[in-house]
Each structure stands twice: as structure tokens, then as C-alpha cells.
Design an enzyme around this catalytic site. Sequence first.
Site, PDB file in Angstrom:
ATOM      1  N   GLY A 270     -24.763 -40.394  -1.528  1.00 42.55           N
ATOM      2  CA  GLY A 270     -24.868 -40.368  -0.078  1.00 42.55           C
ATOM      3  C   GLY A 270     -25.340 -39.025   0.454  1.00 42.55           C
ATOM      4  O   GLY A 270     -26.092 -38.294  -0.210  1.00 42.55           O
ATOM      5  N   SER A 271     -24.817 -38.699   1.643  1.00 44.96           N
ATOM      6  CA  SER A 271     -25.401 -37.625   2.442  1.00 44.96           C
ATOM      7  C   SER A 271     -25.308 -36.237   1.832  1.00 44.96           C
ATOM      8  O   SER A 271     -25.962 -35.319   2.329  1.00 44.96           O
ATOM      9  CB  SER A 271     -24.732 -37.595   3.813  1.00 44.96           C
ATOM     10  OG  SER A 271     -24.879 -38.860   4.416  1.00 44.96           O
ATOM     11  N   VAL A 272     -24.440 -36.051   0.827  1.00 42.10           N
ATOM     12  CA  VAL A 272     -24.453 -34.719   0.188  1.00 42.10           C
ATOM     13  C   VAL A 272     -25.852 -34.411  -0.335  1.00 42.10           C
ATOM     14  O   VAL A 272     -26.215 -33.246  -0.495  1.00 42.10           O
ATOM     15  CB  VAL A 272     -23.436 -34.598  -0.969  1.00 42.10           C
ATOM     16  CG1 VAL A 272     -22.031 -34.446  -0.443  1.00 42.10           C
ATOM     17  CG2 VAL A 272     -23.562 -35.764  -1.913  1.00 42.10           C
TER      18      VAL A 272
END
Lengths: 541, 392
Positions: A270-272
Site C-alpha cells: 500500500g501507500s508506504v
Amino acid sequence: MIATRPRTHRRRGLAVVTLLLAAFLTVGIQLTRLGLKGTTAIRSDPVETVTRNVARPDIIDRNGRLLATDIALPSLFADPRRVLDKDEVVEKLAGVLPGIDQRGLLSGLNDKTRRFVWIKRGMTPAEAAKVHDLGLPGLSFRDELRRVYPAGEDAGHVLGFVDVDNRGAGGIERYIDAQNLFDLTDGAGRSDRPPLALSLDLAVQHSLHAELEQAIGDYHAAAAAGLVLDVQTGEVLADVSLPDYAAGNAAASLESNRLDRIEGGTFELGSVFKTITLAMAEDAGVLKPDKTYDTSLPLQVGAFSIDDFHPTRRQLTAEEVFLHSSNIGAAMMAEDVGETRMHAFFDRLGLTTPLTTELGRAALPQLPQRWGKLSTMTMSYGHGIAVAPLQFAAAAAGLVLGGRVQPTFLKPASSAKAGGALVAATTGDFLRLLMRHNVTNPEGTGKRAAVPGYDVGGKTGTADIPGKGGYGHQGVLSSFLAVWPIRQPRYLSYIMIWAPQATEADKGQTAAGLTAAPVTARVISRISPLLGLAPVFGDGL
Amino acid sequence: MRLSRTDRSLLAQWWFTVDRQLCAAILILIAVGFMLSLAASPAVAQHKGLGTLYFVKRHAIFAIAAIPVLLAISFLQPAQIRRVSLILFVTMLALMTYVLWTGPEINGARRWVFIAGQQLQPSELMKPAFVILSAWLLTQSAHRPDMPALPLALGLYLISAVALVLQPDIGQTTLITLVWAALFFLTGQPLRRMAILAAAATVAIGTAYATLPHVQSRIDRFLNPAAGDTYQMDRARQSIIEGGLFGRGPGEGQLKMALPDAHTDYVLAVIAEEYGTLACLALIGLFGFIVFRALSRSWNQPDLFLRHAAMGLSLLFAIQMLINVGVSAGLLPSKGMTLPFVSYGGSSMMGVAVSMGLLLAVTRRRPVQVARQEADAIDDLRGPDCNAMAVN
């Protein structure tokens, strides 16, 4: 008249003596021939199994605390030929050693061609005394080295396990065998090799373990994992994946839920991944100071629509894209960078090739079959690509440091910064600034990861867990990437929580900012003093 | 005690007439045999669940008992020799006949009789008596055609051979056949008669092969090793090879663990494995010394009975040894023949002790007048032309 003259007697006597001599010679020559054929080289036909003990070196943590050692324990065996009454032996042993395989033992004792049958490998001296007191003929003991893990509860995945012959079969134990760091001995003498020092810090490992267990309880999560990396050397200071198993428990390691999520599995994180996207865009020079990204409408790519998790519905600067974790903005940046340059950048980060550490080869990265426009866009916010968390953490450490980092489980690190410059120094500075702002800015998703005095910078990631029929039914994977102190990066942590439930602890929200970020804060505040890192109070970056 | 040549006592006469070198060689062989038996016996005894030293102790008892038997018999005079042999032969033949009906079957053969708790194999003690009687009858037949000596000699052979074949004991049958044939040849019988007997023997062997499965299997196995179980022979041969010239060292052998007959039929292979083939050659050299010493000693013996008795006993001893060694070395089919004084076995030990005692007795030096006296006594039966030769 019959010949009676002495001459006849002599002739015939001579004939018989000649024949006799010939017979003696034949036998003598045959024996000499066989003797000359022979070698006096000893060829042994062992009548019983030769026990060879595998003496393994101790395993210690980076501060010398004992993690694994060998002890000599009695093992019970039988000589079937000397056993008088098989049924009596089986019956009496079953009374003293519950859980023994009675049928297998009986068939072993029935095989009179064998002179050696193991009954139980490694038993306590008390058990051995009980067996001894049964006074059964044909049974005997032999000391064998067995592996024990005094502090193995917290580091099962790293330490691994040995098989019944004390040979490494998992984790760092397998590494010891692969590197031939063990000795074969006839007796039960311990190894005199120097202990193998791991990069792990037992105190940090235990703290991380405890905090993750706490997090699973707080959020009723399915699983949790985390790692702490020394970004300067690549040493893994802690590596926890829950549910785990105690070191040496080979049976439990086979349960699929207990897999090593740090190295043994790949996940869409995801957004990491936006840390990578922003650094890539900066490094490629597509971020202009006045450039904004329009997130007022979901981004349409063919039939696919990209939207934000926390929609702002306005023009965002590059920093705001990071702070609000805008998928639309990240996708636009990736589109600006382009498929070719993005692929090359991922290659440089080592995200497209297998990662190998002392624990073996990490799970292979799962990459899109072709790097099309849509793939680049989804990968910019961490979907459509699945990697082992350790591989991602190493890439992230490389970005903040500016050079490639090879993770290692040994101390001293076999290789620190393996490669040369990965990105321009300014790119690293830019990324660290973004990560720090994400924690300090009240609007940043990472504000709950702040720990006073430790200058934490970080990025959240809330990824839908894929399941049958698509996303959205399995909950989310909430994770937080943290680097501290952000001015002089020393440590990197990456904490993941699988399927946290909406509870009081996360204020009813399962996003990483409310789950993984506060856990990270607790971990950092707990382990930094253990690592000898003094807090610095003053202004931030 | 000092013995003087003027001393007329029995002991003094014995001391000056017996072949002391031959006697010493036999005693050395008994001692060496006991020592070498230590290689195989303990392992076999353990394997059979007897005490470790069961065979060793019994071998020692038999070896010690063999010495007085050997010496006592060596004191006998020719006439006594014949008398003792006749008694021994008749007794043992009776026992062998008795055994055929009542004896227990061991390894597929009835050859053992139990007397006062002791096992006895009468055929072992029958052999030396058979040789003496054959030598006497064949010698007589060559010189006294008026006596039915040849039919008696033939009858003696046939009754012995049949008794052995019925057990069945083909090894011993072969042994006495060879010795009897050699004596027949040595005593100067016409070659025509020999040809007839050889033809008859061929028919007999053919019949044995056709009718006795025991014999058939043994011969088949030897001629075609792939046909049957030759485990013992193969294993023995392999052990000799592995022992090499110098052996693996005392106690290092494996063969004694593998073969049930390691202490009897295959003792030589055990010795070869542990002490090397050079040691075996030395042992065979010791046998050879005894055999050729006795042969050369009797070469110029004027008394033809003594000459042929000595030659017959030497051949009995030599052929038994050669067959045993030949089997171990893979030259001959498995026979079940013991190695004199070395193999374990009370009957065999006693039988060989009697043989060697008789050999010492018949090779004693006989002063000319003693020989003349005896020759005169024989002259009464024989006629003048033989007398001239006897004094020769």
C-alpha cells in the site's frame, strides 16, 4: 608273478611322492595367489549405526546473550538380539515414556537382523533414570547433543530449528549447516568453535515481540509483524512475525499461519510505497516547485478508477500528496516519470530481483506481468506489486541513506552499504523532510508516530488485503515505515498489522495512522534507550 | 633321567628308535593348532550362545588327551599295531553301523554316536585302523598270492566305503578311496587290476551322483557356482583375499562371525584372514615336514608292511589336510573335512592322534637283528626270495 622287486616299489613310490608334492604346490600357489591379490586395507562392516554427533556452535545476540546452545542428553536405544521379552519392554517403556510409538518400537525389536534401534532421542536425566530402573536387558543409553534455545520464544523465525540428528533445518540453523560451521564428533562433546553472533538485539527483539502481541490484542488483529534495521550497516536488530513459534519447534513452523511474514511472504504493502514514488519523481526531476496535482475527481484509467482513501478533492502540492497519502497524486507522478524509468528505478532499488540473506532467499517479488500504464499507476501507491517486507524495508533504507542497503542477520555485518549511490543526495534529503513533516504536520497521516526527542519520520500504508473475488472483504494491512533520528538516520522500523478491527484503541478506524503509527511510536520509545540512543529535544528539521 | 643305549627298557628302546624330529613336529603342530584355534572358536561359541571359551577349553582338553594317546601308540610293535588296528576297526565299524539306525541326524548326516554324554564320530577313529589293515593286506597280497589277501583288502575297502557313503560322508569316502588306491599302487599291484578298479570306481561315483541328492548338489555347486548356495565357500575365499599376505591382525577377522563352521571346516580361512597367507604357508610347511619326513624315513624300510603303513598314514594325513585347505582356498567342493590338530573336534583330534601315534610306531628305526628276527618270522610264511629283499 606280481612285481615285488624293489625297483617297482621305488618307481611307484616316486610317482606317489611326486603327485603329493604337486598337490602341496598347487595348494601353496593358490594361497599365495589369493594372498597377493589381497590388500591389508581394513574394510569394516559396521554392525550398528555409528553415532556421529553434530556439535553446533552457540548462537548469541549482538550483545553476547545466549540464544542457542548444545547440551548432552541421554538417548535410549535397544539391541534387539539382547532383548529377552519384546512385549515386556514395550509395555514397561510405555508406562515410563508416555507417547512412545509402541507399534513402531515392537516392529523394530522384532527385526533380529538389526543390532541397533533408537527408542527415544534425547530425554531428561530423570526419564533416563526411570528407564534405567526398569532393569530391562538389551536397552542402553548413549549421550547425544541436543539443541536448546534459552531465549528462543521471541526469535523462532530467525533461529529456526534442527532435526533429530541436530542438523540445521530452518532459519539461521540451516545457515550454520550450509556454511559448514558445525563439527561431526563421535562423543557428545560440545563444539569448540566461537559462537555465532547475530545482528539481533535480544532486548529489542523482545520489546518488539511484546508490542506486537499487545497490538494484536488491542486491535483484534489477525497477525502482526515488524522489523528494526540499522540503516547504516543493514543489520537486522529485531525481526518478529506473529503468530510465531518457539525456536526449535519444527512442527509448529509448518502451520501456514505461522509463516515468516517478514521474509517468507510477499504482500501488497500500500501507500508506504509512496516514499518510493516521491523519491523517484524527485530523482527523475518531474517535481516542479509550483506543480500541483488535481485530486478533485477520481482518476480514470480505461475502465479502472483510482481514488483517494482520505479524499481532499482539491489541488495538492507534491508534499501534500505525501501527507494526505493521495493515490491520485501518486499515480499522476508515476505517469510523469513513465513506465521505462520507473522500471529502471525499481531495478536499482533491488525490488525486482530476489533478496537473499543468511536466512535464505526471501519470497520472490510478485511483479506485474507487463509494466503498462495502469501498472505504473497502481504500483505508485503500493498495489499491483507484492514484495517481502524485508525487501521493501531495505529499499526504503537505501533511499533515505542514498545508497543501497543489504540486510543481514549477522554481526558484524558482512556487507554494509553494498552498492554506491542509489539516488542523488538531495533526493534523500527531500524524502527525509517529507517523512518528518508527515509526522510533525497535524494534517500528516503519521502524526501518531511522533516520539518526543527522537525525530521520527515515517509513512503510513493501508492496503486492502486481496481475497477471493477482489479487495475489500479481508480487511486491511496497516503498516508504518519509520526512520529515526531523521536528521542522521540510524534506525528504520517497519510495523505491520493484518486486519485490525475497529476498536476503541483505534477510535473505530483501521487505517495505519490509527493503528500501525501509534504502535511504532511505542516501539521507538521503548527500544531507543535500549539501543543507547539519547533523545534530543529542540526544534525539528 | 638319563637313557643309555645299553638300557634295554621299553622307554630307552623307544627313545633311541623313535623319529624324534617327527615326534617334535607333531607336538609342535598340536600346540600351534591350539593357538590358532583361538582365532575362530570364541566367536563361533558366542554366536552359538555357548560360553566364549567353550570350544577353546574343550580343544585344550582334547589336545592334552591326544598327547598320551599319541605316545602310547607309538610304543606298539608291528604285531601289536595290526592287532590294535583290527580291534579298533571292528569296533568302529560296528558303531558306524549302529549309528546308521539310531544316530541323530546332524547337518543331514548320521555320523555321531553318544557315549556317556560325549559325542563320538567313529569314522574318524576307523580311518587309521583302515589304513593299517589295508597296508597289511595289500602287502600280503603282493607277496602271498596263495592267501586271499586281495579279496580281503577289497572287501575291507568296500565295507568301509559303503558305511561312509550311507552316512552319507562323501568327503571321508573320497579320502579312504584315495589312500587305498595309493596303497594298491604302492604295493606293486598289476596295472591291469588298477584299471579294472578305476572303471568300477567311475561307475560307483556316477551312481552316487545319480542317486544321492546330497552328492549331486555338492558336485553341481562346485562345477557351476551359480547353481546353488556357495555362500560359505565364497565368503572363505574372500576372507583369504582380504587377509592378504600378512593378515588383518589377530582378532580383526570378520569371517568367524559369518560362518557357522569357522572353527572346523573353514578354520584355515579364518587363520588366513587374521594372520595372512604367509602364516598359512608356514602351517602347510609344518604339515609338509611331517608328511615328507615320514615318507623319506620309510623309503628304505626293508619291512614292506611298515613301509606301506607309514606311506598310507602319511597320505591319509596329507590328503585330509590338502582337501581341507583346498576347500577353503576354493580349489575343491565343500567336503566337511577337518584340518588335523587345528580344527575343533574331539573325534577328529583323537583320530589324528591315533594316526600319528601309529605313524611314529611304524617309522621307528628297527635294528637289523630286530628286523631280521621279524623277517625270519615272516619268512616262515613267505618263502626264501622275499627274505633276501627284506634284509636288503
